[in-house]
Design a protein around this motif. Structure first.
Motif, short mmCIF file in Angstrom:
data_model
loop_
_atom_site.label_atom_id
_atom_site.label_comp_id
_atom_site.label_asym_id
_atom_site.label_seq_id
_atom_site.Cartn_x
_atom_site.Cartn_y
_atom_site.Cartn_z
N SER A 1 0.89 -1.20 0.10
CA SER A 1 -0.02 -0.01 0.04
C SER A 1 0.79 1.15 0.16
O SER A 1 0.63 2.19 -0.92
N ILE A 2 1.90 1.10 0.87
CA ILE A 2 2.61 2.15 0.82
C ILE A 2 3.61 2.65 -0.27
O ILE A 2 3.65 3.92 -1.12
N ALA A 3 3.87 1.48 -1.21
CA ALA A 3 4.64 1.41 -2.23
C ALA A 3 3.74 2.41 -3.50
O ALA A 3 4.20 2.72 -4.27
N LYS A 4 2.35 2.06 -3.39
CA LYS A 4 1.45 2.42 -4.35
C LYS A 4 1.12 3.85 -4.01
O LYS A 4 0.18 4.48 -4.80
N GLY A 5 1.36 4.18 -2.77
CA GLY A 5 0.89 5.67 -2.53
C GLY A 5 -0.43 5.72 -2.00
O GLY A 5 -0.98 6.77 -1.93
N GLU A 6 -0.88 4.67 -1.60
CA GLU A 6 -2.24 4.36 -1.08
C GLU A 6 -2.40 4.72 0.60
O GLU A 6 -1.39 4.64 1.30
N ILE B 1 -3.34 4.18 4.35
CA ILE B 1 -3.36 3.00 5.07
C ILE B 1 -4.57 2.87 5.85
O ILE B 1 -4.78 3.68 6.58
N THR B 2 -5.50 2.09 5.44
CA THR B 2 -6.43 1.99 5.89
C THR B 2 -6.79 0.54 6.85
O THR B 2 -7.78 0.29 7.40
N GLN B 3 -5.78 -0.40 6.55
CA GLN B 3 -5.97 -1.46 7.17
C GLN B 3 -5.67 -1.34 8.80
O GLN B 3 -5.04 -0.55 9.17
N ASP B 4 -5.95 -2.58 9.51
CA ASP B 4 -5.55 -2.27 10.93
C ASP B 4 -4.04 -2.71 11.09
O ASP B 4 -3.69 -3.62 10.71
N VAL B 5 -3.80 -1.46 11.94
CA VAL B 5 -2.24 -1.60 12.26
C VAL B 5 -2.22 -1.70 13.77
O VAL B 5 -1.00 -1.70 14.49
#
Length: 436
Positions: free
Chosen positions: A409-414, A416-420
């Protein structure tokens, strides 16, 4: 070994200190021999940096017999070639030590393969015009690069060349996007040549899903229907087959003659990787795909595993990560993911933790270049990461597992909406989001 009416004698000679395998071949006419099923199942490895009649005959014979084979083109280092040739346990290696260019003998290890944009981006079109080429088979990466070149320099646009000799066009190595398909069909094929958009893998040994030129109605971006005898399907993660109009995992439901039989020295990995228990005996291709609700045509999506597809070259992320951490004086840890790329289909993004403080500015650029060159030396130029991001640490769970879904996700520039909540160090995500 008899292939297509000619005998190929293959003998290993010496193995240098640099682990470069050298082989010699001779070619002489011979009547064809009957091959048993065991012969067809044998692995053949080719190191083909010089195209020759022998190479074409051998590759065509393997494809038509359904013999399992591995094709190794240029762009790999001596060490990477050594691993591929020896790890396959090949019963034969067909290769050449040198080739002749301009009357000069050139050793293959010193040969640099050409690219479609040198000396200019009209190279392919000039070749088709001069030699009256009838079939042209290339990769979407090359097509996209040539589209860009023609936009920048109109003189290299295919409309300036006589391409009327072409009868059929092909696309291979990765999914072709509809816009590139349309340009290819209109400007290269003159709107009259069918495009054979093929889906297959090294492991399949031949085309699996492909239109039949002149017989299949074409749809831009779709590889259409399975080749006769191939039982392809879309299933969910439990192995349940999905109806047309749905997307899921691409699988092959029944065996076929040229399928991969095992992984050398690791049969358990073969079963786990290609025939996971939850898929009930189906071959897992590792690609996501969808089927049209009306026509049933297949459209291939992205990879579902840790295999990257860069310009049609399939590479494991682990191989690139291993090359990075092999730079023991500099790298402490590395994680590699793929990200979409307009030209190559997918590009390599590496997240690196150094054995020193995180570099910034010009120093970071210098170290990134150094690591790219290192990977190119260890594996080959095709494996060089397009992007390298430095961090003080990688995002991990409290049990120490790298959370690759976050890195993708980071590489795509998105965002972060996932659970961290399970992350050991959630603050590192902001640092990783900054590219050089």
């Amino acid at each position: 070994m008899c292939i297509a009416g000619a005998t190929v004698y293959v003998s290993a000679t010496t193995m240098s200190a640099a682990h470069e395998p050298r082989f010699e071949t001779t070619w002489s006419p011979a009547p064809p021999e009957r091959l048993s099923q065991a012969d067809i199942a044998l692995v053949l490895a080719f190191r083909l940096r010089a195209m020759s009649v022998e190479a074409v005959v051998a590759m065509q014979a393997c494809a038509r017999l359904g013999a399992i084979h591995c094709v190794v083109f240029g762009g790999f280092s001596a060490h990477a070639l050594h691993d591929r040739v020896t790890d396959t346990g090949a019963v034969a290696v067909i290769t050449s030590d040198e080739q002749v260019r301009g009357g000069r003998k050139l050793p293959l290890k010193a040969l640099v393969e050409g690219v479609p944009t040198h000396p200019d981006a009209a190279r392919f079109w000039r070749m088709i015009e001069q030699h009256r080429v009838t079939a042209f088979y290339t990769a979407p990466t090359a097509i996209r690069a040539l589209i860009k070149a023609a936009d920048v320099e109109p003189a290299v646009h295919p409309r300036h060349f006589d391409l009327r000799s072409l009868r059929v066009l092909g696309s291979v190595g990765e999914p072709i996007n509809p816009a590139a398909w349309d340009w290819y069909h209109l400007h290269v094929g003159g709107g009259r040549c069918p495009i054979v958009d093929t889906w297959w893998q090294t492991e399949t040994g031949g085309h699996m899903i492909t239109p039949l030129p002149g017989a299949t109605n074409l749809v831009p971006g779709s590889c259409t229907l399975p080749f006769p005898g191939i039982a392809a399907a879309i299933v969910d993660e439990t192995g349940e087959e999905l109806p047309n109009g749905r997307s899921g995992l691409l699988v092959i439901k029944r065996p076929w003659p040229s399928m991969i039989r095992t992984i050398w020295g690791d049969p358990a990995r073969y079963v786990k990787s290609y025939f996971p228990e939850e898929l009930r005996g189906c071959y897992l291709a590792g690609d996501g795909a969808a089927r049209d609700a009306v026509t049933g045509y297949f459209t291939i999506g992205g990879r579902i595993d840790d295999v990257l597809n860069v310009s049609g070259h399939r590479m494991g992320t682990m191989e690139i990560e291993s090359a990075l951490v092999a730079c023991v004086d500099l790298v402490a840890e590395a994680a590699v993911v793929g990200k979409p790329d307009e030209t190559t289909g997918e590009s390599i993004c590496a997240f690196v933790v150094l054995k020193r403080s995180r570099p910034e500015g010009a120093e970071a650029q210098r170290l990134a270049t150094e690591l790219r060159n290192w990977v190119g030396k260890e594996i080959g130029p095709i494996a060089k990461p397009k992007e390298i991001r430095f961090a003080d640490a990688l995002p991990k769970t409290r049990s120490g597992k790298i959370m690759r879904r976050l890195l993708r996700s980071i590489a795509k520039g998105e965002a972060i909406t996932q659970d961290v909540s399970t992350l050991e160090n959630p603050a590192i995500l902001d640092q990783l989001a900054h590219s050089l």
